[in-house]
Every structure is written in structure tokens, then in C-alpha cells.
Motif scaffolding. Structure first.
Motif, PDB file in Angstrom:
ATOM      1  N   ASP A 198       2.917  52.379  81.346  1.00  8.98           N
ATOM      2  CA  ASP A 198       3.333  51.481  82.425  1.00  8.98           C
ATOM      3  C   ASP A 198       2.132  50.969  83.203  1.00  8.98           C
ATOM      4  OD1 ASP A 198       6.291  51.741  82.172  1.00  8.98           O
ATOM      5  OD2 ASP A 198       5.859  53.831  82.622  1.00  8.98           O
ATOM      6  N   GLN A 255      13.386  50.479  70.581  1.00 10.81           N
ATOM      7  CA  GLN A 255      13.031  49.385  71.479  1.00 10.81           C
ATOM      8  C   GLN A 255      14.301  48.697  71.920  1.00 10.81           C
ATOM      9  OE1 GLN A 255      10.246  46.506  69.953  1.00 10.81           O
ATOM     10  NE2 GLN A 255      10.358  45.210  71.764  1.00 10.81           N
ATOM     11  N   GLN A 259      14.353  46.213  74.851  1.00 10.70           N
ATOM     12  CA  GLN A 259      14.083  44.865  75.341  1.00 10.70           C
ATOM     13  C   GLN A 259      13.484  43.997  74.230  1.00 10.70           C
ATOM     14  OE1 GLN A 259      15.305  44.443  78.200  1.00 10.70           O
ATOM     15  NE2 GLN A 259      15.424  46.522  78.999  1.00 10.70           N
ATOM     16  N   ARG A 260      13.662  42.706  74.354  1.00  7.83           N
ATOM     17  CA  ARG A 260      13.129  41.800  73.336  1.00  7.83           C
ATOM     18  C   ARG A 260      11.613  41.725  73.384  1.00  7.83           C
ATOM     19  NH1 ARG A 260      17.335  36.611  73.437  1.00  7.83           N
ATOM     20  NH2 ARG A 260      19.200  37.794  72.826  1.00  7.83           N
ATOM     21  N   SER A 261      11.056  41.851  74.565  1.00  8.62           N
ATOM     22  CA  SER A 261       9.610  41.774  74.722  1.00  8.62           C
ATOM     23  C   SER A 261       8.984  43.155  74.572  1.00  8.62           C
ATOM     24  CB  SER A 261       9.255  41.202  76.096  1.00  8.62           C
ATOM     25  OG  SER A 261       7.872  41.351  76.355  1.00  8.62           O
ATOM     26  N   ASP A 275       7.945  44.637  78.168  1.00 10.47           N
ATOM     27  CA  ASP A 275       8.908  44.678  79.260  1.00 10.47           C
ATOM     28  C   ASP A 275       8.636  45.903  80.141  1.00 10.47           C
ATOM     29  OD1 ASP A 275      11.583  45.430  80.606  1.00 10.47           O
ATOM     30  OD2 ASP A 275      11.959  43.416  79.812  1.00 10.47           O
ATOM     31  N   GLN A 289      10.496  47.662  81.953  1.00  7.09           N
ATOM     32  CA  GLN A 289      11.544  48.677  82.011  1.00  7.09           C
ATOM     33  C   GLN A 289      12.064  49.025  80.616  1.00  7.09           C
ATOM     34  OE1 GLN A 289      14.517  47.613  85.075  1.00  7.09           O
ATOM     35  NE2 GLN A 289      13.499  49.162  86.312  1.00  7.09           N
ATOM     36  N   GLU A 290      11.161  49.056  79.658  1.00  9.45           N
ATOM     37  CA  GLU A 290      11.529  49.459  78.313  1.00  9.45           C
ATOM     38  C   GLU A 290      11.843  50.961  78.313  1.00  9.45           C
ATOM     39  OE1 GLU A 290      12.805  49.781  75.007  1.00  9.45           O
ATOM     40  OE2 GLU A 290      11.898  47.779  75.168  1.00  9.45           O
TER      41      GLU A 290
END
Length: 377
Positions: free
Chosen positions: A190, A223, A225-227, A230, A232-233
Motif C-alpha cells: 500500500d 484479484q 479490482q480491474r486495476s 487499486d 483497496q485491492e
């Protein structure tokens, strides 16, 4: 004139000060939930709290072994206690457009959300062992601070009704689990995303491998999130898969469950039917994975590197790479071979030691700052 004012000020200073405002205990729902989370009085023999099996000192997981001992001192389950960290981000149990089940709490998703999950362990005979909801609420009434707190937050007399009282208890526990105490998003990863630190060479290689669509299959299930950046993954798509985790024979020897007995996994969920779901378990979050072993739904692996080697076995024909380093014997067979997620398990080539070590190094960066000392060297 000035002398009169001075005398008045001195007189005011000698007057007794008003008593400080009384702060009501548990005026906040999460604060009440925190007290409940650490209270062993909610178990039959008053020896076990939620924190016993979800220890905040060790990533809200149970460091005592593959399965958690029960409040009676004798019972031993057949599944590993999953970490409660980041559990608040799991969606309610549901069926996705692709036909797969996802979300919920517990390894089989049988609790739709945090509130329902919180109500399970106190009444489980091999966990906290309370006979019924009425007995739990009676324990709550023993504590005057609880009576006051529940009254303030849920209404006077809440603990006089077993259904309302129990529901209020689970709501408070869930509120505590939704606080940043459980989900701080402050790991090295993070901090890397925020530009505060750099990853080492091995960590960066592991990150690239993890999110690669060519070299590993990690992010197919881990995973959300798409990114890939992200903030907040949670490192899980919350789906259910059968990855062929071998039986934990040692645990079975201790808990008395006959060897070869299949854990039905998702099929044990009352809301699920169909042999195609047999032996599937919820994909866990990888946050704090380096400090929350043992691993898999049955705690069969002790070391994180062993887990990566186990996944790698599906992509190698080298017999030396099919051996569990913890036992010196080949990895055991899949208990339910018919429902294996082979498409996900066989994506990508076999990994060499350098790449396996790099993935482990990256997974360690997902450790919350408070637990980084547990990583050692």
C-alpha cells in the motif's frame, strides 16, 4: 475598580468546578463490538472469545495450529480458522453472471455477511459451545455495562428478548470488524502504491509475476479490482474453487475424523446444491498471508513457499517439483478430482526457484505494518 474585578476573578477561581460530563460506556456501536470480541464470557466455560481464534496479534487468525480447539478443551474442528482481517469487504453470498458462487463468510460461504458469521461460533458445539441464543443473552445481562450499552444503542430492554439481544450482539461485532483496526491498508504494498517506499528487486519481480497474464495464474482468483494498482485491492475474487488441496492426515488423526472423509466444501452450504460444487472453497484474501499460516482450508501447509510450490505442481512434469518439502513425500491426491479448477490451475508455465521466491517476497509485502515484525528476516 481594577481591585474589585481582581477579587471577583479570585472568588470565581475558588468556586468548585462542575463535574466532567459522564461518557456513556459503549456509546459507539463499534466500541461495544470490541468489548464483545474479547469477552470469554460468551463461551460455555468462559475460556474462549472471538479473539481466541482470531487473534489481533497474529493477523486476526489462529496461530495455534491447523484447526482451533474448542471451549470444552477437547473438541477440534476440521477447518483452519480464516483471518477476520479484511473480511468486511466480502460481498454477500451470491451467484455471479458466470454461474459461479461468490462471497459470504466461512470457507463454504454459508453466512451471508458479517452479522450472520458473528452469530455462528458462540452456538457451535465444537467452538464456543453455548447451548442457545437465550444462554448467550443471559451472559450479556450479567454485565451491567452491556445492559447500559445495549439499552442506549438498541433500546431499553433489548437484552430482555433473546432474539433481539442476539441480533444486537452480532450487529455490534460486525461494526467492530468494519473498523480500520481490521482493514488498515497500510502494508508495504500500500505504501508502494502511494509512492512512499520502493519494492526490492525480488518484490518487484514477484509483483510483475503475480499480475501477469502470461507467467502465473495468481491474479485469476486473487484479484478483485480491474486495476492492478487499486488502493483497496483485497487479493481475492471471493469465488469458490477446488484446487486439489490434499487431506491433512495429521489433523484428522487428532480430531477423530476418519481418513479419506471428504470435506464437501461449498456443497455443505445449505443454499447450494449440485455435485459440481463439491470440494470447492472460498478463495481467501492474501492480505497478511505471510503471517497467518498454516495454510489452506485445512491448514495442511505450514510454509508460504510450500503453497506456491503446490500450485506450481500443476505446470511441471519434473518429479522433484512434485514433492512437498514439509513431508519429503509427493503432494497428496486431490480429495475431489472431478471438480478441479484445471483451467485456472494450469494457466502459465512452470516456475523456477527464483520466480517462486520472488512471488513469496511480493506476498510478504501484503503484510499490514503492525505485523511486519512477525516477518523476521
Amino acid at each position: 475598580m481594577h481591585r474589585v474585578k481582581a477579587i471577583a476573578v479570585l472568588a470565581a477561581m475558588t468556586l468548585p468546578l462542575p463535574a466532567p460530563a459522564q461518557v456513556a460506556p459503549y456509546a459507539d456501536l463499534a466500541a461495544l463490538g470490541e468489548a464483545l470480541f474479547f469477552d470469554p464470557a460468551l463461551s460455555a466455560n468462559r475460556t474462549q472469545s472471538c479473539a481466541t481464534c482470531h487473534d489481533p496479534a497474529t493477523g486476526f487468525a489462529d496461530p495455534r495450529g491447523a484447526a482451533s480447539p474448542g471451549d470444552d478443551g477437547v473438541s477440534l474442528g476440521d477447518r483452519n480458522a480464516p483471518s477476520a482481517a479484511y473480511a468486511a469487504f466480502a460481498p454477500a453470498f451470491h451467484r455471479k453472471e458466470n454461474g459461479r458462487f461468490a462471497g459470504g463468510q466461512f470457507w463454504d460461504g454459508r453466512a451471508a455477511g458479517l452479522e450472520e458469521q458473528a452469530g455462528g461460533p458462540p452456538l457451535n458445539p465444537i467452538e464456543m459451545g453455548m447451548p442457545d441464543k437465550a444462554a448467550v443473552v443471559a451472559r450479556l445481562r450479567e454485565n451491567p455495562a452491556y445492559v447500559d450499552g445495549f439499552g442506549r444503542l438498541f433500546g431499553t430492554g433489548t437484552l430482555e428478548d433473546e432474539t433481539a439481544g442476539y441480533q444486537a450482539m452480532t450487529a455490534a461485532l460486525a461494526a467492530f470488524e468494519r473498523t480500520p483496526e481490521f482493514s488498515p491498508f497500510d502494508s508495504k504494498y500500500d505504501r508502494y502504491l502511494r509512492g512512499e517506499v520502493e519494492l526490492s528487486r525480488d518484490e518487484e519481480l514477484g509483483r510483475l509475476l503475480f499480475f501477469s497474464q502470461q507467467f502465473t495464474n495468481c491474479n485469476q482468483c486473487h484479484q478483485l479490482q480491474r486495476s492492478a494498482v487499486d488502493p483497496q485491492e483485497t487479493f481475492t475474487n471471493y469465488e469458490f474453487h477446488n484446487i486439489g488441496t490434499p487431506e491433512n492426515a495429521e489433523l484428522r488423526g487428532m480430531n477423530g475424523i476418519a481418513a479419506g472423509t471428504v470435506d464437501e466444501g461449498l456443497l455443505a452450504n445449505p443454499g447450494v446444491d449440485g455435485a459440481a460444487e463439491r470440494g470447492k472453497f472460498k478463495v481467501p484474501s492474501l492480505r497478511n498471508v505471510a503471517v497467518t499460516g498454516p495454510y489452506m482450508h485445512n491448514g495442511v501447509f505450514q510454509d508460504l513457499r510450500t503453497v506456491v510450490l503446490f500450485y506450481n505442481k500443476y505446470n511441471t512434469k519434473n518429479p522433484e517439483r512434485l514433492v512437498n518439502p514439509e513431508t519429503g513425500a509427493p503432494f497428496g491426491p486431490a480429495p475431489v478430482p472431478d471438480t478441479l479448477s484445471m483451467e485456472e490451475l494450469t494457466a502459465g508455465p512452470a516456475l523456477d526457484d527464483q520466480r517462486i521466491d520472488a512471488i513469496v517476497a511480493f506476498l510478504k509485502t501484503l503484510t499490514d505494518a503492525r505485523y511486519e515484525p512477525l516477518l523476521g528476516d
